[in-house]
Every structure is written in structure tokens, then in C-alpha cells.
Write a protein that holds these residues in place. Structure first.
Motif, PDB file in Angstrom:
ATOM      1  N   PRO A 149     -31.143  60.152  85.464  1.00  0.00           N
ATOM      2  CA  PRO A 149     -30.772  59.882  86.670  1.00  0.00           C
ATOM      3  C   PRO A 149     -29.627  60.797  87.178  1.00  0.00           C
ATOM      4  O   PRO A 149     -28.939  61.264  86.450  1.00  0.00           O
ATOM      5  CB  PRO A 149     -30.108  58.492  86.938  1.00  0.00           C
ATOM      6  N   PRO A 150     -29.666  61.264  88.596  1.00  0.00           N
ATOM      7  CA  PRO A 150     -28.692  62.252  88.985  1.00  0.00           C
ATOM      8  C   PRO A 150     -27.556  61.698  88.987  1.00  0.00           C
ATOM      9  O   PRO A 150     -27.301  60.453  89.087  1.00  0.00           O
ATOM     10  CB  PRO A 150     -29.165  62.682  90.533  1.00  0.00           C
ATOM     11  N   PRO A 151     -26.389  62.479  88.623  1.00  0.00           N
ATOM     12  CA  PRO A 151     -24.876  61.848  88.828  1.00  0.00           C
ATOM     13  C   PRO A 151     -24.703  61.318  90.256  1.00  0.00           C
ATOM     14  O   PRO A 151     -25.371  61.717  91.326  1.00  0.00           O
ATOM     15  CB  PRO A 151     -24.180  62.897  88.476  1.00  0.00           C
ATOM     16  N   PRO A 152     -23.840  60.473  90.361  1.00  0.00           N
ATOM     17  CA  PRO A 152     -23.122  59.780  91.558  1.00  0.00           C
ATOM     18  C   PRO A 152     -22.752  61.012  92.383  1.00  0.00           C
ATOM     19  O   PRO A 152     -22.077  61.949  91.924  1.00  0.00           O
ATOM     20  CB  PRO A 152     -22.507  58.916  91.298  1.00  0.00           C
ATOM     21  N   PRO A 153     -22.858  60.998  93.734  1.00  0.00           N
ATOM     22  CA  PRO A 153     -22.274  62.038  94.666  1.00  0.00           C
ATOM     23  C   PRO A 153     -20.644  61.975  94.608  1.00  0.00           C
ATOM     24  O   PRO A 153     -20.211  61.104  93.946  1.00  0.00           O
ATOM     25  CB  PRO A 153     -22.894  61.797  96.062  1.00  0.00           C
ATOM     26  N   ALA A 154     -20.064  63.030  95.014  1.00  0.00           N
ATOM     27  CA  ALA A 154     -18.661  63.152  95.089  1.00  0.00           C
ATOM     28  C   ALA A 154     -18.210  61.845  95.977  1.00  0.00           C
ATOM     29  O   ALA A 154     -18.757  61.391  96.875  1.00  0.00           O
ATOM     30  CB  ALA A 154     -17.974  64.261  95.540  1.00  0.00           C
ATOM     31  N   PRO A 155     -17.204  60.968  95.485  1.00  0.00           N
ATOM     32  CA  PRO A 155     -16.736  60.022  96.365  1.00  0.00           C
ATOM     33  C   PRO A 155     -16.315  60.342  97.715  1.00  0.00           C
ATOM     34  O   PRO A 155     -16.550  59.712  98.536  1.00  0.00           O
ATOM     35  CB  PRO A 155     -15.140  59.551  95.390  1.00  0.00           C
ATOM     36  N   GLU A 156     -15.852  61.553  97.773  1.00  0.00           N
ATOM     37  CA  GLU A 156     -15.404  62.068  99.318  1.00  0.00           C
ATOM     38  C   GLU A 156     -16.572  61.956 100.261  1.00  0.00           C
ATOM     39  O   GLU A 156     -16.514  61.888 101.508  1.00  0.00           O
ATOM     40  CB  GLU A 156     -14.867  63.410  99.242  1.00  0.00           C
ATOM     41  N   SER A 157     -17.753  62.544  99.538  1.00  0.00           N
ATOM     42  CA  SER A 157     -19.082  62.580 100.537  1.00  0.00           C
ATOM     43  C   SER A 157     -19.570  61.209 100.927  1.00  0.00           C
ATOM     44  O   SER A 157     -20.269  61.334 101.975  1.00  0.00           O
ATOM     45  CB  SER A 157     -20.126  63.456  99.497  1.00  0.00           C
ATOM     46  N   VAL A 158     -19.122  60.123 100.240  1.00  0.00           N
ATOM     47  CA  VAL A 158     -19.855  58.820 100.894  1.00  0.00           C
ATOM     48  C   VAL A 158     -18.719  57.851 101.542  1.00  0.00           C
ATOM     49  O   VAL A 158     -18.788  56.793 101.695  1.00  0.00           O
ATOM     50  CB  VAL A 158     -20.481  57.891  99.695  1.00  0.00           C
ATOM     51  N   HIS A 159     -17.384  58.622 101.537  1.00  0.00           N
ATOM     52  CA  HIS A 159     -15.859  57.796 101.771  1.00  0.00           C
ATOM     53  C   HIS A 159     -15.918  56.790 101.225  1.00  0.00           C
ATOM     54  O   HIS A 159     -15.634  55.512 101.716  1.00  0.00           O
ATOM     55  CB  HIS A 159     -16.155  57.670 103.447  1.00  0.00           C
ATOM     56  N   ALA A 160     -16.027  56.988  99.703  1.00  0.00           N
ATOM     57  CA  ALA A 160     -15.613  55.741  98.946  1.00  0.00           C
ATOM     58  C   ALA A 160     -14.482  55.153  99.051  1.00  0.00           C
ATOM     59  O   ALA A 160     -13.400  55.834  99.107  1.00  0.00           O
ATOM     60  CB  ALA A 160     -15.995  56.119  97.337  1.00  0.00           C
TER      61      ALA A 160
END
Length: 343
Positions: free
Chosen positions: A46-57
Motif C-alpha cells: 500500500p502507498p505510504p500515508p501522505p505527509a501530515p501537512e498535506s491533510v492538515h493532520a
């Protein structure tokens, strides 16, 4: 001793068998056929999760813990919701990016929802038949909360069909919960404790408080052997006078322990990674329309507030082994929190 004729006949028979066997054998395979087939290729990672910044985690944000009682076509109190109202609230939660988790997952920080989505707890008190009952075919009856949750999840794959049901005796009008509780557990729902008889635990002595909690623990355990009961919803939101007895106690040969103790309802709960998180007093939000008695504490108004202030919400980074939050977030993380990522 065999005669020459007998020996000759035997030799002829053996020759005929050999010829016959050769004639009946399968034809020789081609070189391509003889080559061993390669093993099937492994599925791609599975692809790695996106950068936290990109989803405003923001995994230090608030989590709505919604509280339901009766699901009924004929509401008689502010605690009741119709099947249509319940379905509409689930649709709203799905549209706004919420994914349900269980009470124990929340309390222990085992929150695994897709990146950019928000955890929500659906909690049900008392164990009424409008929440769950099985029809003659052994399936959740139409217009029950469980049926509506399953239907919503079928239409919205990221809306996980799970909830925590806090039950008292008899759960769902099913003596001992022998049919209903195993079905819920086997289908990914969680069963929690709501005491045997729903007393105000603040008005009974310590022995009775433990008897009420341990007695329901015993009943659930008999229906669900080897399944720990890890959460308690306090009847009327009242702790025992000796508050730690809501979390740990012993009565009638039964010892109980709860990872989470839930109150009645008022406001969103803190992240389990928040320094102020108290697993023994978790607030909930009553499911309610925008108007009515104390509607400012109800789900419609609170979901409106969270939608208007999205930075307040717990937003997942998609990696359950990392805790991500903006550097500017004013929520203090719990001390010694591992794998904290600030951006």
C-alpha cells in the motif's frame, strides 16, 4: 517349471501390456508446458500515508462521542431519535469525513482511520430493541440502528460500521443477551457495561455499586466468553462516591477493569493524546436536532461548530504509529508521548 509355450505366452502378454500402456499414456508435454509456473506476484505494498501537512493532520484535536438512547418512530423525549433522523446524522458524519471507532480503541489510543478523516464514537445506552434486534432470519431488523449503520457503510466504504453498546439487563429484551451480544461481537461492534439495573451509582453504597457493575460484567461474559468488557457508561452520568470503583472493583466473585468510563453528555472529548485526557470521565454529546431543550449541548450544534472550526477536530495522519499535530496547536500533548511529529 514353466514350459516353453507358457514362457512364450507370458512374454507376449508382457509385451502387449507395455505397448498398451505406451499407447494410453499422455503425450509428452512441450518445453513450455514442462517449465514450472512462476509463483503469483505479491500484491503491491500500500502507498505510504501522505505527509501530515498535506491533510492538515491534528491528532491532538477533539473527538465527538455521540450518545444515543431510543431509536423509535414515536419519540417521547429529547433523548429519542427517529430512524430517519439517525440515518440523516450518519449521512452527515460520512459527508464531513468522520469514521466510527469503538470506545476502547479511543481510550487506548488505537485510532486507525484514513488520512484526513476524523474519528467519531457512536455510543448507545440501555440496549433497547430500536437500537438492535434480530429478525426471523437472524439479521438486524429494518430501521434499527445497526441496520442503518450497515446500510450507511455499504454506501460509504470509509464509514466503518461499528459502535459501542452499553447494555443493562436484559440487553435488547434478549434474556442474557445470548443471541444478540454474540452477533454484535462477531460483526465488529463492541459491548460495554451499563450496570445491571441502571441505578444512580452516587446514591448507593460501595458494595452495591460494585455489585451492579460486576453483575452486568458477569452477564456479558457468559454471553461472550473470553471477550473483555473494557468500557462503562455511568447511569445518569454519576460516579460512585468512591470514584475509582467505576474503573476497578470486585463483587460476587467477578473482578472488572475499564479502560474508559463515559459521562452523559455536554461537549466533544479531548484526544486520548491530550495532556488533559481523563479516561475515567469522558464527556459525550447527546444526539439531538438543532433546537429543543439544551440543544446547545446536542450533536447538531456541536457538529456545526466543529465544521466551522475544522482546526479543532482530531484529523488523522493515516499512520496509527505516529501522532501528528501542527506546531501552532495550543493543546499540550501527554508527557512522554512517543512518535510525536510537529509541523
Amino acid at each position: 517349471m514353466l514350459s516353453v509355450i507358457e514362457r512364450t505366452c507370458i512374454a507376449a502378454a508382457v509385451s502387449l501390456l507395455a505397448v498398451s500402456g505406451a499407447a494410453c499414456s499422455a503425450p509428452a508435454r512441450s518445453a513450455d508446458q514442462a517449465a514450472a509456473k512462476p509463483p503469483p506476484a505479491a500484491p503491491p505494498a500500500p502507498p505510504p500515508p501522505p505527509a501530515p501537512e498535506s491533510v492538515h493532520a491534528n491528532e491532538l484535536g477533539e473527538v465527538p462521542v455521540l450518545m444515543y438512547h431510543r431509536i423509535t418512530p414515536d419519540p417521547s423525549s429529547v433523548y429519542d431519535r427517529t430512524p430517519q433522523e439517525f440515518r440523516a446524522e450518519l449521512e452527515r458524519l460520512s459527508d464531513e469525513g468522520y469514521t466510527p471507532i469503538t470506545a476502547s480503541e479511543y481510550a487506548t489510543g488505537r485510532i486507525d482511520v484514513p488520512a484526513g478523516r476524523h474519528p467519531v464514537l457512536l455510543t448507545f445506552d440501555d440496549g433497547s430493541t430500536g437500537q438492535f434486534t434480530l429478525d426471523s432470519a437472524g439479521q438486524p431488523a429494518p430501521d434499527t440502528a445497526v441496520r442503518i449503520m450497515l446500510d450507511t457503510a455499504a454506501e460509504h466504504p470509509e464509514f466503518r460500521p461499528t459502535a459501542t453498546f452499553f447494555v443493562f439487563d436484559p440487553p435488547f429484551e434478549d434474556p442474557g443477551g445470548k443471541r444478540t451480544l454474540p452477533w454484535l461481537h462477531e460483526h465488529g461492534f463492541e459491548v460495554g457495561n451499563h450496570t445491571l439495573e441502571h441505578p444512580n451509582l452516587g446514591k448507593v453504597d460501595s458494595a452495591e455499586a460494585q455489585h451492579q457493575i460486576a453483575g452486568m460484567q458477569r452477564m456479558i461474559g457468559e454471553a461472550l466468553p473470553d471477550v473483555p468488557v473494557r468500557s462503562l457508561a455511568l447511569p445518569l452520568g454519576m460516579h460512585p462516591d468512591d470514584e475509582p470503583l467505576a474503573t476497578d472493583g470486585t463483587a460476587d466473585g467477578v473482578t472488572y477493569h475499564h479502560d474508559a468510563v463515559f459521562l452523559v453528555g455536554s461537549n466533544p472529548a479531548p484526544s486520548p493524546f491530550d495532556a488533559d485526557f481523563d479516561r475515567t470521565s469522558i464527556p459525550r454529546i447527546r444526539s439531538q436536532a438543532a433546537t429543543g431543550d439544551e440543544a446547545e449541548y446536542g450533536s447538531t450544534q456541536w457538529l456545526d461548530k466543529l465544521a466551522a472550526q475544522p482546526e479543532r477536530r482530531y484529523t488523522s495522519d493515516g499512520d496509527p504509529n505516529r501522532i501528528s499535530a501542527p506546531a501552532a496547536a495550543d493543546t499540550a500533548p501527554a508527557p512522554n508521548l512517543p512518535n510525536l511529529y510537529r509541523y
